[in-house]
Design an enzyme around this catalytic site. Structure first.
Site, short mmCIF file in Angstrom:
data_model
loop_
_atom_site.label_atom_id
_atom_site.label_comp_id
_atom_site.label_asym_id
_atom_site.label_seq_id
_atom_site.Cartn_x
_atom_site.Cartn_y
_atom_site.Cartn_z
N TYR A 126 11.79 3.36 10.35
CA TYR A 126 10.88 4.25 9.64
C TYR A 126 10.95 3.97 8.15
O TYR A 126 12.01 3.64 7.63
CB TYR A 126 11.24 5.71 9.91
CG TYR A 126 10.49 6.68 9.02
CD1 TYR A 126 9.18 7.03 9.31
CD2 TYR A 126 11.07 7.19 7.87
CE1 TYR A 126 8.47 7.89 8.50
CE2 TYR A 126 10.38 8.05 7.04
CZ TYR A 126 9.07 8.40 7.36
OH TYR A 126 8.38 9.25 6.54
N TRP A 152 8.19 3.58 4.33
CA TRP A 152 6.85 3.38 3.79
C TRP A 152 6.37 1.94 3.88
O TRP A 152 5.25 1.65 3.53
CB TRP A 152 6.80 3.89 2.35
CG TRP A 152 6.35 5.30 2.26
CD1 TRP A 152 7.02 6.41 2.68
CD2 TRP A 152 5.10 5.76 1.74
NE1 TRP A 152 6.27 7.54 2.44
CE2 TRP A 152 5.09 7.17 1.86
CE3 TRP A 152 4.01 5.14 1.17
CZ2 TRP A 152 4.02 7.96 1.43
CZ3 TRP A 152 2.95 5.92 0.74
CH2 TRP A 152 2.96 7.31 0.87
#
Length: 799
Positions: free
Chosen positions: A132, A134
């Protein structure tokens, strides 16, 4: 910018490769916006915002510096103990920076060998790929999709659900509004400017956070905010910190005690009802369950009326102020714009549920300029939408979701992603999640790409210990984050600016498609994510399945031509791919429908023909589905519940709340490893805002290095003494890189300032299991010892 550009490339040494463009300008893009890069002699020397961007981010120089930063991962590396003794060797030494340089062939051989061993030994749940973060924008080099695409070909893996941004809200809102809400278009800014009489930002700092976008931000919120400011209409900020946005608007500042927003809203709601200011007709026609919530509000069900006086005792805002807010909210068209910080707290589900309830009592949902919004602070929610074609993108190769061909289901098991440490500590243990019960798998390996869990996860010391339960950790990144330093195998990836890609412009407006052209050739031995995973797939005997015979530019052309077919069907003026790539972008028209969009206007106009996606088709102030779940920490209507700890609360062991706001000078932890740090650090540490009174009591002066501590951890920071923060609250922005003075040691001091050394690692509730990154209390003192060196922004030894 020019000075930065002149210095940064010298960090490369003679190992720099020739650039794709030796001299000239290149249009490309990033999470911070589209930009024009100047290249000289094959090196990126300057950057400026795209001429069509109304508010280019000041962070763009950091984007350029990320290519040349000393934090770059230059070569494939393997932790020495792992290389010599294999999986599970001396896991306590992770983070000690003892790496050995290896060839790409050896690194990939080790990676593939371990993927096969774990699959054969432990089965598909042996590998955790809940990677996980950005990552980077772009429809091809979506590293997390690419990783899962490879792992689906390998066998399977453990996946994750949710995110750290909106973990609680994205689960509760479908029960309340029938949709995610948090990532959807808002009533657009031209309508807000024209029709809103009062604009209320609750726990949000839109001037700071709208700099970034999940794709390429159009920064369309900034003209909207500027236009609203020009109207002179009132703006209120409800936040423990008088933030940059509050100052921009010259707004009224109301500073409640952190984590008490539900109590504050209840006090306002009680006033609305007791003074007959609520809209009963709207509650009857458009909402379900207000009659079941009202006894709680009035105290008939628990003996405690939620009066303004009751709320004031909890939130610290005077009762008269709360009553005045109720009257002002009801006195005109009011937009309640909430940030996501409210729901990243213990019992975070209750905050946005209560905000919706408050907006429902005002009866303005679906009217121009009224109601509530959960994305005005994010990616320019409210920027008018265009009539556009939409790009497809690389998929993870999982099973297509019926009725939604662009979505896939992957993984042999799935956990709520913020519960990774619980999973590592408690394999086989039951966990609840949104009405279902499952068991944590027993994972032995993780492959992480496009993220930095040693920044975004809570309770760092607990995490360091849990991380040691992995037998093998592979990290693929372009910079030596704390996560990379806690890996066994490290693979150097390119930045977005050393490869080609394609992406939409404007998360909500979708007003253009931009060619993310390669600015320079990859530095050192960095490789593209697509190429890395294609090579791994090849070694697994699955290269054709992974690539489908397509090169980088083949995929990009395909994605554009899929969009071109949409454009032709909609009579949009779009060039062919070659002309598009030469131009660098194609724009789409913003029409009247986009400029006048009002969220929930259709529902308001005809609730029978345009019902919401809830079981009743209405706004659910009381949820029978949640009632059936029977969770003791998430009742079936909005409720004030004491968090596990809060300022002046019954369980407070320490005297100060720690606010963990989004930073102005980076995207979470991205760009922390660049020269942008020079624009905000204090004594080379993360800044810590502290109120004048609190600083005086502790003998702390502006610029002092301070130690912040609680029973979970400790960190250093640089003091910023100010009256722009409520007494009893300090603020350290999230995303600072973890820099333990004694790697692997219990409760090591963080030399730089990772605020997640202090935060609580528990689920928001059994419903959402979101993170509680804004739940932390601590104390602070002036640091008087020998100041430790900050080491995390230099490469590990031998690297």
């Amino acid at each position: 910018m020019g000075a930065l550009g002149a210095v940064a490339p010298s960090l490369l040494s003679p190992g720099v490769a020739r650039a794709a463009v030796q001299d000239g300008e290149v249009l490309s893009a990033s999470h911070w916006g589209a930009f024009t890069a100047s290249v000289k002699g094959g090196r990126w020397v300057n950057v400026k915002g795209w001429e069509k961007d109304p508010h280019p981010s000041h962070q763009l120089p950091g984007v350029m510096d990320s290519v040349y930063s000393p934090t770059r991962i230059k070569y494939p590396m393997v932790r020495r103990a792992y290389l010599e003794n294999g999986p599970g060797a001396d896991v306590a030494s992770r983070g000690a920076d003892d790496f050995v340089r290896v060839s790409w062939d050896q690194a990939l051989e080790l990676t593939v060998k371990e993927l096969k061993r774990v699959e054969e030994t432990y089965g598909p749940t042996g590998t955790y790929a809940g990677s996980y973060g950005w990552k980077s924008p772009g429809k091809l080099h979506n590293c997390q999709n690419l990783m899962r695409r490879m792992l689906n070909l390998k066998g399977s893996f453990v996946n994750s659900a949710g995110d750290y941004s909106t973990g609680a809200s994205q689960i509760i809102m479908p029960h309340v509004m029938g949709t995610l809400e948090v990532y959807e278009q808002q009533t657009v800014w031209p309508v807000i400017v024209e029709s809103s009489d009062l604009l209320v930002f609750w726990g949000a700092d839109p001037m700071v956070t709208n700099q970034i976008g999940w794709i390429i931000p159009d920064h369309g919120a900034y003209p909207g905010m500027e236009d609203f400011k020009k109207t002179g209409k009132p703006v209120i900020f409800i936040d423990p910190v008088r933030n940059e946005s509050c100052d921009f608007f010259g707004a009224e500042w109301i500073a409640p005690k952190p984590q008490t927003d539900v109590a504050m809203m209840l006090g306002i709601a009680h006033t609305l009802h007791s003074e007959g200011l609520h809209d009963q007709a709207f509650l009857d026609d458009y909402c379900a369950g207000f009659d079941k919530f009202l006894p709680y509000l009035l105290g008939e069900s628990d003996g405690t009326p939620k009066t303004a006086e009751w709320a004031a005792e909890i939130c610290g805002v005077p009762a008269d102020t709360l009553k005045d807010l109720a009257r002002r909210f009801a006195g005109g068209r009011t937009m309640l714009a909430s940030g996501w910080s409210l729901q990243r707290q213990h019992h975070g589900e209750q905050r946005h549920w209560m905000l919706v309830t408050l907006a429902s009592m005002l009866g303005q949902i679906g009217l121009p300029g009224g109601g509530f919004g959960l994305s005005y602070h994010y990616s320019s929610g409210g920027s008018p939408g265009a009539n556009s074609a939409v790009l497809s993108g690389i998929t993870d190769g999982g099973k297509a979701v019926e009725g939604a061909a662009w979505l896939t289901e992957s993984g042999a098991a799935t956990i709520p992603l913020a519960r990774i440490v619980d999973m590592l500590e408690n394999p086989g243990q039951d966990f609840d999640f949104n009405g279902k019960r499952d068991k944590y798998p027993d994972v032995k390996m993780t492959y992480w790409t496009g993220g930095n869990p040693f920044a975004h996860h809570q309770d760092r010391n607990r995490m360091v210990k849990a991380w040691q339960k992995f037998e093998t950790v592979v990290v693929q990144d372009f910079q030596w984050t704390a996560t990379a330093r806690h890996a066994d195998i490290v693979l150097p990836a390119t930045t977005s600016y050393e490869r080609n890609d394609i992406e939409q412009y404007g998360d909500y407006s979708l007003k253009a498609i931009i060619a993310m052209k390669q600015v320079v050739e990859p530095v050192f031995e960095a490789r593209n994510d697509y190429d890395i995973f294609a090579e791994i797939s090849d070694r697994l005997g699955k290269k054709q399945d992974f690539t489908e015979g397509n090169s980088e530019m083949d995929w990009i052309r395909k994605f554009y031509e899929d969009a071109l077919k949409q454009g032709q069907a909609k009579n949009l003026d779009m060039p062919d791919f070659d002309a598009f790539w030469e131009q660098g972008y194609v724009e789409f028209p913003v029409e009247e429908a986009g400029r006048s969009y009002v969220r929930y206007a259709d529902y308001r106009e005809d609730p029978l023909l345009e019902p919401l996606g809830t079981p009743t088709g209405k706004i659910e102030i009381f949820s029978r589905n949640i009632e059936k779940m029977g969770y003791d920490d998430c009742p079936p209507h909005p409720t004030w519940m004491e968090p596990v700890e809060r300022l002046d609360g019954p369980n407070a062991k320490f005297p100060l709340h720690v606010a963990t706001s989004h930073p102005r000078g980076r995207l979470h932890s991205q760009l922390c490893g660049t020269s942008l740090r020079e624009t905000y650090t204090i004594a080379e540490r993360e800044p810590c805002l502290i109120n004048t009174e609190d600083a005086a009591q502790r003998g702390i002066a502006d610029g002092d290095v301070v130690r912040i501590f609680n029973d979970r951890g400790q960190m250093l920071a640089g003091a910023v003494v100010t009256d722009a923060i409520r007494p009893g609250v300090i603020r350290v922005n999230e995303g600072g890189w973890y820099d333990p003075v004694e790697p692997g040691a219990d409760n090591s001091l963080c030399a730089y300032g990772d605020v997640n050394c202090l935060t609580v690692d528990i689920g928001t509730s059994k419903l959402a299991q979101g993170n509680c990154g804004h739940t932390a209390i601590a104390d602070v003192e002036k640091f008087t010892g020998t100041l430790p060196e900050v080491k995390v922004f230099s490469t590990p030894k031998n690297a």
